[in-house]
Write a protein that holds these residues in place. Structure first.
Motif, PDB file in Angstrom:
ATOM      1  N   MET A 161       0.811  -1.217   0.000  1.00  0.00           N
ATOM      2  CA  MET A 161       0.000   0.000   0.000  1.00  0.00           C
ATOM      3  C   MET A 161       0.843   1.265   0.000  1.00  0.00           C
ATOM      4  O   MET A 161       0.317   2.366  -0.179  1.00  0.00           O
ATOM      5  CB  MET A 161      -0.943   0.000   1.201  1.00  0.00           C
ATOM      6  CG  MET A 161      -2.045  -1.036   1.112  1.00  0.00           C
ATOM      7  SD  MET A 161      -3.328  -0.839   2.373  1.00  0.00           S
ATOM      8  CE  MET A 161      -2.370  -1.065   3.873  1.00  0.00           C
ATOM      9  N   ARG A 162       2.146   1.125   0.197  1.00  0.00           N
ATOM     10  CA  ARG A 162       3.019   2.307   0.196  1.00  0.00           C
ATOM     11  C   ARG A 162       3.884   2.416  -1.064  1.00  0.00           C
ATOM     12  O   ARG A 162       4.759   3.272  -1.140  1.00  0.00           O
ATOM     13  CB  ARG A 162       3.900   2.289   1.452  1.00  0.00           C
ATOM     14  CG  ARG A 162       3.116   2.657   2.716  1.00  0.00           C
ATOM     15  CD  ARG A 162       3.991   2.677   3.940  1.00  0.00           C
ATOM     16  NE  ARG A 162       4.286   1.343   4.428  1.00  0.00           N
ATOM     17  CZ  ARG A 162       5.430   1.002   5.027  1.00  0.00           C
ATOM     18  NH1 ARG A 162       6.395   1.884   5.151  1.00  0.00           N
ATOM     19  NH2 ARG A 162       5.609  -0.218   5.471  1.00  0.00           N
ATOM     20  N   ARG A 164      -3.436   3.228  -7.865  1.00  0.00           N
ATOM     21  CA  ARG A 164      -4.491   3.755  -8.719  1.00  0.00           C
ATOM     22  C   ARG A 164      -5.156   4.956  -8.036  1.00  0.00           C
ATOM     23  O   ARG A 164      -5.344   6.008  -8.622  1.00  0.00           O
ATOM     24  CB  ARG A 164      -5.539   2.681  -9.008  1.00  0.00           C
ATOM     25  CG  ARG A 164      -6.587   3.124 -10.030  1.00  0.00           C
ATOM     26  CD  ARG A 164      -7.661   2.057 -10.195  1.00  0.00           C
ATOM     27  NE  ARG A 164      -7.111   0.769 -10.574  1.00  0.00           N
ATOM     28  CZ  ARG A 164      -6.839   0.427 -11.833  1.00  0.00           C
ATOM     29  NH1 ARG A 164      -7.043   1.283 -12.819  1.00  0.00           N
ATOM     30  NH2 ARG A 164      -6.345  -0.760 -12.098  1.00  0.00           N
ATOM     31  N   PHE A 165      -5.530   4.775  -6.764  1.00  0.00           N
ATOM     32  CA  PHE A 165      -6.106   5.850  -5.959  1.00  0.00           C
ATOM     33  C   PHE A 165      -5.368   5.891  -4.619  1.00  0.00           C
ATOM     34  O   PHE A 165      -4.875   4.868  -4.149  1.00  0.00           O
ATOM     35  CB  PHE A 165      -7.608   5.627  -5.724  1.00  0.00           C
ATOM     36  CG  PHE A 165      -8.419   5.625  -6.983  1.00  0.00           C
ATOM     37  CD1 PHE A 165      -8.632   6.800  -7.690  1.00  0.00           C
ATOM     38  CD2 PHE A 165      -8.967   4.443  -7.481  1.00  0.00           C
ATOM     39  CE1 PHE A 165      -9.371   6.804  -8.863  1.00  0.00           C
ATOM     40  CE2 PHE A 165      -9.711   4.427  -8.645  1.00  0.00           C
ATOM     41  CZ  PHE A 165      -9.908   5.620  -9.336  1.00  0.00           C
ATOM     42  N   PRO A 166      -5.295   7.056  -4.002  1.00  0.00           N
ATOM     43  CA  PRO A 166      -4.569   7.164  -2.725  1.00  0.00           C
ATOM     44  C   PRO A 166      -5.238   6.365  -1.615  1.00  0.00           C
ATOM     45  O   PRO A 166      -6.463   6.225  -1.584  1.00  0.00           O
ATOM     46  CB  PRO A 166      -4.599   8.669  -2.441  1.00  0.00           C
ATOM     47  CG  PRO A 166      -5.772   9.190  -3.198  1.00  0.00           C
ATOM     48  CD  PRO A 166      -5.862   8.357  -4.435  1.00  0.00           C
ATOM     49  N   ILE A 167      -4.416   5.848  -0.710  1.00  0.00           N
ATOM     50  CA  ILE A 167      -4.905   5.092   0.447  1.00  0.00           C
ATOM     51  C   ILE A 167      -4.720   5.955   1.679  1.00  0.00           C
ATOM     52  O   ILE A 167      -3.646   6.536   1.882  1.00  0.00           O
ATOM     53  CB  ILE A 167      -4.134   3.770   0.592  1.00  0.00           C
ATOM     54  CG1 ILE A 167      -4.335   2.919  -0.674  1.00  0.00           C
ATOM     55  CG2 ILE A 167      -4.586   2.999   1.825  1.00  0.00           C
ATOM     56  CD1 ILE A 167      -3.507   1.660  -0.682  1.00  0.00           C
ATOM     57  N   PRO A 168      -5.754   6.081   2.518  1.00  0.00           N
ATOM     58  CA  PRO A 168      -5.643   6.924   3.719  1.00  0.00           C
ATOM     59  C   PRO A 168      -4.442   6.556   4.575  1.00  0.00           C
ATOM     60  O   PRO A 168      -4.111   5.375   4.735  1.00  0.00           O
ATOM     61  CB  PRO A 168      -6.957   6.653   4.455  1.00  0.00           C
ATOM     62  CG  PRO A 168      -7.911   6.197   3.395  1.00  0.00           C
ATOM     63  CD  PRO A 168      -7.080   5.453   2.391  1.00  0.00           C
ATOM     64  N   GLY A 169      -3.797   7.550   5.124  1.00  0.00           N
ATOM     65  CA  GLY A 169      -2.607   7.329   5.918  1.00  0.00           C
ATOM     66  C   GLY A 169      -2.852   6.500   7.163  1.00  0.00           C
ATOM     67  O   GLY A 169      -1.984   5.716   7.575  1.00  0.00           O
ATOM     68  N   PHE A 170      -4.045   6.645   7.768  1.00  0.00           N
ATOM     69  CA  PHE A 170      -4.296   5.885   8.991  1.00  0.00           C
ATOM     70  C   PHE A 170      -4.338   4.383   8.715  1.00  0.00           C
ATOM     71  O   PHE A 170      -4.120   3.570   9.625  1.00  0.00           O
ATOM     72  CB  PHE A 170      -5.609   6.338   9.644  1.00  0.00           C
ATOM     73  CG  PHE A 170      -6.864   5.862   8.959  1.00  0.00           C
ATOM     74  CD1 PHE A 170      -7.434   4.641   9.285  1.00  0.00           C
ATOM     75  CD2 PHE A 170      -7.466   6.633   7.974  1.00  0.00           C
ATOM     76  CE1 PHE A 170      -8.586   4.199   8.653  1.00  0.00           C
ATOM     77  CE2 PHE A 170      -8.611   6.198   7.330  1.00  0.00           C
ATOM     78  CZ  PHE A 170      -9.177   4.984   7.680  1.00  0.00           C
ATOM     79  N   VAL A 171      -4.592   3.993   7.450  1.00  0.00           N
ATOM     80  CA  VAL A 171      -4.598   2.574   7.099  1.00  0.00           C
ATOM     81  C   VAL A 171      -3.159   2.062   6.971  1.00  0.00           C
ATOM     82  O   VAL A 171      -2.798   1.028   7.542  1.00  0.00           O
ATOM     83  CB  VAL A 171      -5.368   2.339   5.781  1.00  0.00           C
ATOM     84  CG1 VAL A 171      -5.239   0.872   5.348  1.00  0.00           C
ATOM     85  CG2 VAL A 171      -6.825   2.714   5.944  1.00  0.00           C
ATOM     86  N   THR A 172      -2.333   2.792   6.230  1.00  0.00           N
ATOM     87  CA  THR A 172      -0.962   2.329   5.997  1.00  0.00           C
ATOM     88  C   THR A 172      -0.103   2.406   7.248  1.00  0.00           C
ATOM     89  O   THR A 172       0.875   1.672   7.376  1.00  0.00           O
ATOM     90  CB  THR A 172      -0.311   3.165   4.881  1.00  0.00           C
ATOM     91  OG1 THR A 172      -0.311   4.546   5.259  1.00  0.00           O
ATOM     92  CG2 THR A 172      -1.078   3.014   3.571  1.00  0.00           C
ATOM     93  N   ARG A 173      -0.464   3.289   8.195  1.00  0.00           N
ATOM     94  CA  ARG A 173       0.342   3.437   9.413  1.00  0.00           C
ATOM     95  C   ARG A 173      -0.133   2.567  10.569  1.00  0.00           C
ATOM     96  O   ARG A 173       0.535   2.478  11.596  1.00  0.00           O
ATOM     97  CB  ARG A 173       0.338   4.911   9.847  1.00  0.00           C
ATOM     98  CG  ARG A 173       1.122   5.832   8.931  1.00  0.00           C
ATOM     99  CD  ARG A 173       1.317   7.193   9.560  1.00  0.00           C
ATOM    100  NE  ARG A 173       0.049   7.876   9.782  1.00  0.00           N
ATOM    101  CZ  ARG A 173      -0.490   8.749   8.936  1.00  0.00           C
ATOM    102  NH1 ARG A 173       0.141   9.049   7.801  1.00  0.00           N
ATOM    103  NH2 ARG A 173      -1.646   9.343   9.199  1.00  0.00           N
ATOM    104  N   SER A 174      -1.279   1.929  10.397  1.00  0.00           N
ATOM    105  CA  SER A 174      -1.840   1.117  11.482  1.00  0.00           C
ATOM    106  C   SER A 174      -1.320  -0.319  11.407  1.00  0.00           C
ATOM    107  O   SER A 174      -1.568  -1.029  10.425  1.00  0.00           O
ATOM    108  CB  SER A 174      -3.363   1.119  11.411  1.00  0.00           C
ATOM    109  OG  SER A 174      -3.911   0.196  12.329  1.00  0.00           O
ATOM    110  N   THR A 175      -0.616  -0.726  12.423  1.00  0.00           N
ATOM    111  CA  THR A 175      -0.116  -2.099  12.476  1.00  0.00           C
ATOM    112  C   THR A 175      -1.256  -3.103  12.521  1.00  0.00           C
ATOM    113  O   THR A 175      -1.221  -4.138  11.842  1.00  0.00           O
ATOM    114  CB  THR A 175       0.795  -2.290  13.706  1.00  0.00           C
ATOM    115  OG1 THR A 175       1.880  -1.366  13.644  1.00  0.00           O
ATOM    116  CG2 THR A 175       1.337  -3.717  13.755  1.00  0.00           C
ATOM    117  N   MET A 176      -2.282  -2.788  13.305  1.00  0.00           N
ATOM    118  CA  MET A 176      -3.404  -3.709  13.447  1.00  0.00           C
ATOM    119  C   MET A 176      -4.137  -3.896  12.118  1.00  0.00           C
ATOM    120  O   MET A 176      -4.453  -5.030  11.722  1.00  0.00           O
ATOM    121  CB  MET A 176      -4.388  -3.195  14.503  1.00  0.00           C
ATOM    122  CG  MET A 176      -5.560  -4.148  14.748  1.00  0.00           C
ATOM    123  SD  MET A 176      -6.754  -3.507  15.949  1.00  0.00           S
ATOM    124  CE  MET A 176      -7.473  -2.158  14.982  1.00  0.00           C
TER     125      MET A 176
END
Length: 275
Positions: A160-161, A167-179
């Protein structure tokens, strides 16, 4: 014979690099291919794809698509992806399938009155497509678990990074969340394993296929992966029961006909009012 004889890239001598074979092996493109030759082969492949979609000379079109995709893959092994490989395999199966016997221009040319009929045919090619889907998911799981990134739950985070294939941006809280990323990573493994096995169970099939569609939509939303998701959706259709497919197709036909007739009546009424 030497190992080079059985590789995929044409154009080298036996003393050349590994994974190289003589010109013409595994495709119709020479190495190097001129721009005119590339355009010619691509044009023929495009026409074959259109003919196969419409069901025009279906078997010949399937051969053209298979040879065309194979030629581009083996001329340059760096340009293909899993979607190209799946399309190549499906085209190979269609070379042996009676894909033009229903809902095709081949059928329309032979008998217009029977266009909406669905004759019984041997289902062995359809079974091969089903096996392809199941083995594909099993293979994907096996290859993933060999990687430390998948075993530690970080693979999806890395994917995701990779901004150059987004194609479309992924919210930062998703890519930074380990869980979240660990849930997505291990969830992907569990879902692909479930699809490989439970898709053969009639009771579980609709549920795992629905989850599979959702997974591929999410992948296609976030990552540029070519035709892969669309090709997987087509492969899913191999598990649709024949009576269900027939009922859905005929219901869609009747609904479209009713709308067209309604539109014609509405247009006629408007014409009378204007008159």
């Amino acid at each position: 014979q030497s190992p080079e004889r059985f590789s995929v890239l044409p154009g080298a001598t036996p003393s050349g690099p590994k994974n190289v074979s003589s010109t013409g092996d595994w495709g119709v493109l020479p190495n190097p291919a001129s721009p005119a030759m590339l355009v010619l082969v691509f044009g023929v492949l495009l026409l074959g794809s259109i003919a196969l979609t419409l069901g025009l000379y279906s078997r010949v079109a399937a051969i053209v698509v298979f040879v065309g995709v194979l030629s581009f893959e083996h001329a340059n092994t760096l340009i293909g992806n899993s979607g190209d490989g799946l399309i190549r395999n499906l085209a190979f199966y269609l070379m042996f399938a009676p894909s033009g016997v229903a809902l095709s221009l081949d059928r329309f040319r032979r008998s217009r009155s029977d266009f909406w009929s669905f004759p019984l045919v041997a289902p062995w090619v359809l079974r091969l497509v089903q096996i392809q889907l199941s083995i594909g998911y099993l293979s994907a799981v096996w290859q993933k678990v060999q990687s430390e990134l998948w075993r530690t739950g970080t693979a999806v985070s890395y994917a995701m990074r990779l901004e150059d294939i987004h194609r479309f941006p992924i919210p930062g809280f998703v890519t930074r969340s380990t869980m979240i990323t660990e849930t997505l990573t291990f969830g992907t493994l569990a879902l692909e394993l479930s699809l490989a096995i439970l898709i053969w169970n009639r009771a579980a099939r609709p549920w795992v296929m629905a989850m599979g569609v959702l997974m591929h939509i999410m992948i296609d939303y976030s990552i540029l992966i070519g035709f892969f998701s669309l090709a997987m959706f087509v492969t899913y259709l191999a598990f649709l029961p024949a009576d269900t497919a027939t009922r859905l197709i005929l219901a869609t036909r009747d609904r479209l006909r009713a709308r067209l007739r309604g539109g014609e009546r509405h247009g006629a009424c408007d014409g009378h009012r204007l008159g």
